[in-house]
Write a protein that holds these residues in place. Structure first.
Motif, PDB file in Angstrom:
ATOM      1  N   ILE A 197       0.861  -1.175   0.000  1.00 50.07           N
ATOM      2  CA  ILE A 197       0.000   0.000   0.000  1.00 50.07           C
ATOM      3  C   ILE A 197       0.898   1.226   0.000  1.00 50.07           C
ATOM      4  O   ILE A 197       1.634   1.460   0.964  1.00 50.07           O
ATOM      5  CB  ILE A 197      -0.937   0.007   1.213  1.00 50.07           C
ATOM      6  N   PHE A 296     -12.424  -2.641  -0.443  1.00 41.53           N
ATOM      7  CA  PHE A 296     -10.963  -2.635  -0.474  1.00 41.53           C
ATOM      8  C   PHE A 296     -10.430  -3.827  -1.254  1.00 41.53           C
ATOM      9  O   PHE A 296      -9.555  -3.683  -2.126  1.00 41.53           O
ATOM     10  CB  PHE A 296     -10.410  -2.653   0.944  1.00 41.53           C
ATOM     11  N   ASP A 299     -12.217  -3.776  -5.180  1.00 39.53           N
ATOM     12  CA  ASP A 299     -11.970  -2.629  -6.053  1.00 39.53           C
ATOM     13  C   ASP A 299     -10.508  -2.184  -6.080  1.00 39.53           C
ATOM     14  O   ASP A 299     -10.078  -1.520  -7.024  1.00 39.53           O
ATOM     15  CB  ASP A 299     -12.837  -1.445  -5.626  1.00 39.53           C
ATOM     16  N   TYR A 300      -9.751  -2.544  -5.049  1.00 38.51           N
ATOM     17  CA  TYR A 300      -8.368  -2.065  -4.970  1.00 38.51           C
ATOM     18  C   TYR A 300      -7.334  -3.192  -5.063  1.00 38.51           C
ATOM     19  O   TYR A 300      -6.334  -3.065  -5.754  1.00 38.51           O
ATOM     20  CB  TYR A 300      -8.160  -1.263  -3.686  1.00 38.51           C
ATOM     21  N   LYS A 302      -8.022  -6.361  -6.183  1.00 41.58           N
ATOM     22  CA  LYS A 302      -8.317  -6.978  -7.484  1.00 41.58           C
ATOM     23  C   LYS A 302      -7.502  -8.249  -7.734  1.00 41.58           C
ATOM     24  O   LYS A 302      -6.654  -8.288  -8.621  1.00 41.58           O
ATOM     25  CB  LYS A 302      -8.052  -5.967  -8.609  1.00 41.58           C
ATOM     26  N   ILE A 312      -1.010  -0.703  -4.059  1.00 42.25           N
ATOM     27  CA  ILE A 312      -2.248   0.086  -4.034  1.00 42.25           C
ATOM     28  C   ILE A 312      -1.901   1.532  -3.692  1.00 42.25           C
ATOM     29  O   ILE A 312      -1.437   1.817  -2.583  1.00 42.25           O
ATOM     30  CB  ILE A 312      -3.226  -0.490  -3.009  1.00 42.25           C
ATOM     31  N   ASN A 314      -4.095   4.342  -4.767  1.00 45.03           N
ATOM     32  CA  ASN A 314      -5.198   5.254  -5.032  1.00 45.03           C
ATOM     33  C   ASN A 314      -6.320   5.191  -4.005  1.00 45.03           C
ATOM     34  O   ASN A 314      -7.479   5.506  -4.310  1.00 45.03           O
ATOM     35  CB  ASN A 314      -5.761   4.993  -6.427  1.00 45.03           C
ATOM     36  N   LEU A 315      -6.023   4.777  -2.777  1.00 44.53           N
ATOM     37  CA  LEU A 315      -7.054   4.797  -1.745  1.00 44.53           C
ATOM     38  C   LEU A 315      -7.443   6.237  -1.424  1.00 44.53           C
ATOM     39  O   LEU A 315      -6.589   7.134  -1.425  1.00 44.53           O
ATOM     40  CB  LEU A 315      -6.549   4.112  -0.472  1.00 44.53           C
TER      41      LEU A 315
END
Length: 325
Positions: A197, A296, A299-300, A302, A312, A314-315
């Protein structure tokens, strides 16, 4: 829609099971040649490179090594290690002394010893080896006089034993010989190679739920950790918020952490997901706490149809109430 509801469905299913009560098959693996991998990054200058030494652990029906398993090993591991001892005798003629990792209270575990240690033990080499692999991987390594045979879980340890027995003995010469830098890691083929992240490895995170939280919140945290373990092989700790705070955390529900307090009020059918000060905040109205986890993951992270490690970035960094659809 079906995949988006996965985590929420699992949370509700596990809760229903608990309320009622209260009233994985073999996987493909790939092999890493550890001895070569261990040495490739070392300096190749003749003056600084240590020559690899081949060590005869068992030869001519004799050995100075003992076989060690955990004092608290499961029945299955005990039976398999006992069988392994018999197989070694059959292949080499050597009868290994067999014992457990028990030590007298107040006594330190010797840093080095001539032992073949199997499974999860209190030996420092075992601990280091298990920390270096993932859930379904296994490793065979030599360090500090000990030959370590272990896996990330019990099933992986069983595969490690089988692999060791099948591949490490010279049955004609009746010998067991290993290089002194042995590090043989057999990796499972995970759906996700790795997760980070904003460049931070997910293994640095722990999952935090409020102490005394409801079952919706608790199982949302458990499902997050289980997903990561199953799909990436990393075991994340799930703790309550009375445990010491760490730098990186998934905050499930209204924890006592400062980042949790920044979440806005939510109406029925809403949830919150976002990154705040190195914390990932996931909250929801009642059972929709699981929606933050589901969004989470789906969509993130994946995982399905995406290969390679995932970072990741783009949270959301501003928390806002979202309607789950």
């Amino acid at each position: 829609m079906k995949t988006r509801l996965l985590t929420l469905f699992l949370s509700m299913l596990m809760i229903l099971g608990c309320l009622t009560a209260c009233g994985g098959a073999g996987d493909p693996i790939t092999t890493t040649d550890s001895a070569a991998a261990t040495t490739t990054e070392q300096t190749t200058t003749a003056e600084t490179t240590k020559p690899i030494e081949m060590l005869d652990l068992i030869s001519d029906g004799k050995t100075e090594y003992s076989l060690v398993r955990s004092e608290e090993a499961s029945t299955a591991i005990i039976q398999r290690v006992t069988e392994m001892r018999n197989q070694i005798k059959e292949m080499t003629g050597a009868s290994l002394t067999y014992g457990t990792d028990w030590i007298k209270r107040g006594t330190e575990v010797p840093a080095e010893a001539k032992e073949i240690v199997v499974g999860t033990t209190n030996r420092p080499q075992t601990i280091a080896a298990q920390e270096s692999i993932r859930e379904k991987d296994f490793i065979i390594a030599y360090e500090g006089g000990r030959l370590v045979i272990t896996g990330g879980n019990e099933e992986a340890t069983m595969r490690a034993i089988d692999y060791f027995v099948e591949n490490y003995f010279d049955k004609d010469a009746k010998k067991l010989t290993v290089p002194d830098n042995l590090r043989d890691v057999i990796e499972h083929d995970y759906p996700i190679d790795g997760i980070s992240i904003a460049g931070v490895d997910i293994r640095q995170y722990q999952v935090v739920v409020p102490k005394g939280c409801d079952l919706y919140t608790y199982y949302a945290g458990v499902n997050l950790a289980d997903f990561v373990k199953t799909n990436a092989g990393y075991a994340l700790k799930v703790v309550t918020d009375d445990e010491p705070e760490t730098e990186y955390e998934f905050l499930i529900g209204k924890t006592n952490r400062a980042a949790s307090a920044t979440a806005p009020a939510m109406s029925a059918g809403q949830y919150v997901l976002g990154a705040v000060d190195k914390k990932i905040v996931m909250q929801g109205d009642s059972y929709l706490v699981g929606a933050g986890v589901g969004v989470f993951l789906n969509d993130y992270v994946k995982p399905y149809g995406v290969s390679g490690a995932q970072d990741i970035k783009n949270l959301p960094t501003t928390l806002s109430a979202q309607t789950y659809t």
